[in-house]
Structure formats: structure tokens, C-alpha cells
Motif scaffolding. Sequence first.
Motif: not given
Length: 542
Positions: A407-408, A430-435
Motif C-alpha cells: 500500500t502507499e 511512495l505508492s505501489p508499482a503496477e506489478l
Amino acid sequence: MVTNNTALPQLAGALSEQHRNDPSDSIKELTMKPLTSASANEIWPRTDSSRLALKPLAAALLGATLLTACGGDDDNPAAIENGDFVGNWISAEDGQALKVESNKVTSYQYTAGHCLIDQSTTGNQADLGKQGWTLNTDNTSLTLKTNHLGTSYIDISYQKADELPAQCADDKLLTQYFEDDFEADPARDYQIFWDTFNEYYPSFARRGVDWETINSTYSGQISNDMSEPEFFQVLAQMVQPLQDSHISLENGDAEASFMRGETFDDRLLAEFLESDQVDGAIDTDAEYQAYMAYIGTQYQLMNEIRTSYATNDIQQAANDELLWYKVEQDGSSVGVLIINAMDGFLEDADEAENLAEIKADMDALETAIVQVLTDLKDTEGLIIDLRDNPGGHDVNSQVLVRHFLDTERTLYSKQSRLGNDRTDLEVIRLSPAELTYTKPVVILTSPMTESAAEVFTMAMSALPHVTVLGERSQGALADTLEKQLPDGTNFTLVNEYYLSSDGDWYEGQGIPVAAEIPFMTLEEREEEEDLGLETAWEAITE
């Protein structure tokens, strides 16, 4: 020990080429006296220039886009398109200032008592807006930052000022070694060196050094008739007790840097000195060459052991800085990812020197980590081996971290020393990447885990599915601040505090580990086993 089903002769050669710990690049003139175990952590390191001054983003960009040369496109009388950049700018926490004119940018380095011109550029190269610099809404702050691929990194900020620091007035500027009217003055240069650390370095107490005592010890050794090597030797001896791997000195062929704790290189030196090839010291060229051969052999063996657990084909990407494989045994499948550095991910590319090159380096890493996690998506856990990672750019650490976020999250924060105070906190969130990969992760570290590799480890430590094993890292997280003396000596130091998500400061101590496992001891190499990897496997599978 897990057995390997993959032949490795071609891989061993590739890994050997990546070994960057050849001391021949940095011993240079300073090894005129014998190299012994007692002297091993003095002026000469056992690491080459890739471990000396791992540049933060601003140093790379300032060095390439703003200050590469005293010159530019002089045919463009008003190269800076945005007139709001024009004026005087000061970064008090860094001891740096800029004078921006319509067709010229001049950079200054200063202490309370001295100032010199770093470099300057003219014409189109002086257009800061085109080089990635931005202004705040009221044009009072000039900032270099990167937000590529979801990262958040403010590297340096200048504040608008009516005047440059008084010591940077034209009639007070120091002449330098390349100028015709330069006169050597060891006492002046010594004072600038001591003042720079005294005004900007934040870690004296943490590293157990009284800087006033250092001054009392060494100031009397300075004289106008001393040679350049003698002067360099004094400077190196002054900062050696700090054991800070982000401190380095360079002047011509003379280089010096330092490490904290017992590293793998220290173990190799001790082993060699105890062998029958020398009598307690390396004091001949033949003995030195034998020492170098021993280092190369042991590094190749270390890398072969680290990859001998693979039960599938070993993969490499990002200029071979990322290497990964699976270990499948007893019904369990665990991935292993070895990360050799936090920059240099483009093949045949030199160190990234402008914003476009840095973004391209980040893109190459992003492509590689997506490939890694796609290949390892079905594993039940992942071991990330950073035990021989000297660092690189923090932005690349952030690129990697995003792929492990659930999660962020607020991951860490940083601030600079500002006299007896500190600058405001810069919070890295930071926020999660797509993968993403949110299964159990074990990170392996050692005292040779440095700089941006430590920043990655500290950020990852904030995640609930991450465990750190091995040895404490080097404890050199802060960015390097590059300085120079009038005589041509270049040196680096740090002026920052990097704080964990819980507010812990690991400078000079290293990131703590859940279990202490020395990195590749002689016994491990003789038994051809990696206890760090085996312990990490057990932590995931049991």
C-alpha cells in the motif's frame, strides 16, 4: 547444502568482471610503506573508484549540465529563456551558491571564511529550466528533483538571495591551482578542509570523533614547505578515524577512502597476510601481485558459491547488475535476486550525467525488475542479496521498493545539517508499482552494503513481509557532498541525516539485522556453502 543443477563456467567469468574491489586502482602512491592488517583501514582502501564517491543526483547533474566546462554557446546572448532563474541563489546547508545571469551560470563553494568558484558555463548549457531545475510558485526556491516512475526525490534546493555570501565577492575569491597567479598555501587549504567538515559534517559524535582534538593534533604538522603528498597524507589521516565510506580524497594519482567494520575484503587481506606467501606484510611488487591474484580467486569463488544453489537457468539483466534464479527443493520454491549495484543499468554507458541519462538508467532497472518478478511470481518467497552492493542513486532504490509495497507508505525521511540546527524533513512516501511482490522477502546485507543499497534496505525494513539478515550494513546512507581545495584536492563528505520510518538514524552504525551471519567466511568458502543464503531459505520455508 543445496546442490546446483546448472553449469556455471560462463557465468563465473561474467561475475568476475563485475568485481569492483581491485585495490590497485586506489592504493596508488600512498602504498609506499608495507600493507599490513594494522594499516588496512588507514589511508588506502581496498575498493576502487566505484565505491569512492557514489554521486547523488545533484552532483551528477551539476557536474554535467551546469558545470561541465568553463564555456558553452557564447553566440546566444540570452540563453536562459525564463528570466525568473536570473539572480543569486544560496544553499546554506550545502555551502553552495549560484549566480545566474542571462547567459551564464557560476557555481561557488564556500565556508564561513573562504569561497572559490566551482565552475561556470555559458550559453544554452546555462538554461537551468531545460536541465530539469524548477522554481516554486513565488520564484524564491530553485530545486532539482526527480519524480520519474513514481519516485520522489528532491536532491538540492537553493533559496533566492539579494547577494552572494560576502566571502564570494569577486575581490575575495580564492585563486586556484590552474590559474596563473596561484600560490600554494597549505595552511589556508588545511583551514578550508577543517572548516568544511566543522560546518557541514553531522556525524562526529555518532562516529566517536572530537573534531577540535583532530585540529589540535594535525594543525601543527602543516608548513609552507611541505610537499603535496605530505599535505595529502595529513588530510587523509585527519578523517580516517571517522571510518566513513562516503568520505574520499583525490589529487592526481593519490586517493584515499575508508570503510567501517570488518568487510569481506578485510578478511581476504588477513587471510593472505597469514599465508606462507608473505611475512606479515605486503612490501614487494611480487607480493602485491600475489595478493591481487588471491583477491580475484576468492571473489570468483564467492560468486560461484552464491549461484551454486540455482536449480534452474540463471538469468541476468540491467547490464548484468541484476542476477536471479530459483531454488526448488523439498517441495518449496524460493527466488534469489542478487543486485550488484544501484546504478549502471545501461550497457556500455558511463555514469549517468544528465536527467535524461538518469531516467534512462531508471527505465532499464524498471524493465529488469519487472522481468525478475514475472519470472519469480510463483515462488513462495524471495531472497534479495545486497552483500556486495556499493550503492548508486537513491532514485533507483525507490524504483525497486515500489515493486514490494502493499500500500502507499511513508518509508523514510531525510534532512541536512544547518549549522547547529537541521533543515525541514523531506518525507519519502511512495505508492505501489503496477506489478508487486508481497510474499515473504529476506534481504541479506554486509558491511559492503553501502549508500543507496542501504537506503533500499532501510525503506524495505518498513514493510511487514520483509526481514533483514546477515551483517549490519556500512552505515553510509547520506548523499555525498563534493568539495575542492584551491590546490586541486577533491574530497567528499556528507551533511545529511537519513531517518527510518520510525525516526531511527543508522549513519555510522548500519541497518540492524534480525540474525547475525558473517558474509562468506574462509570456512564457508572451504566448505563451498553460503550460510546466509541457507538461513534465508529456512526463514522463508519453515
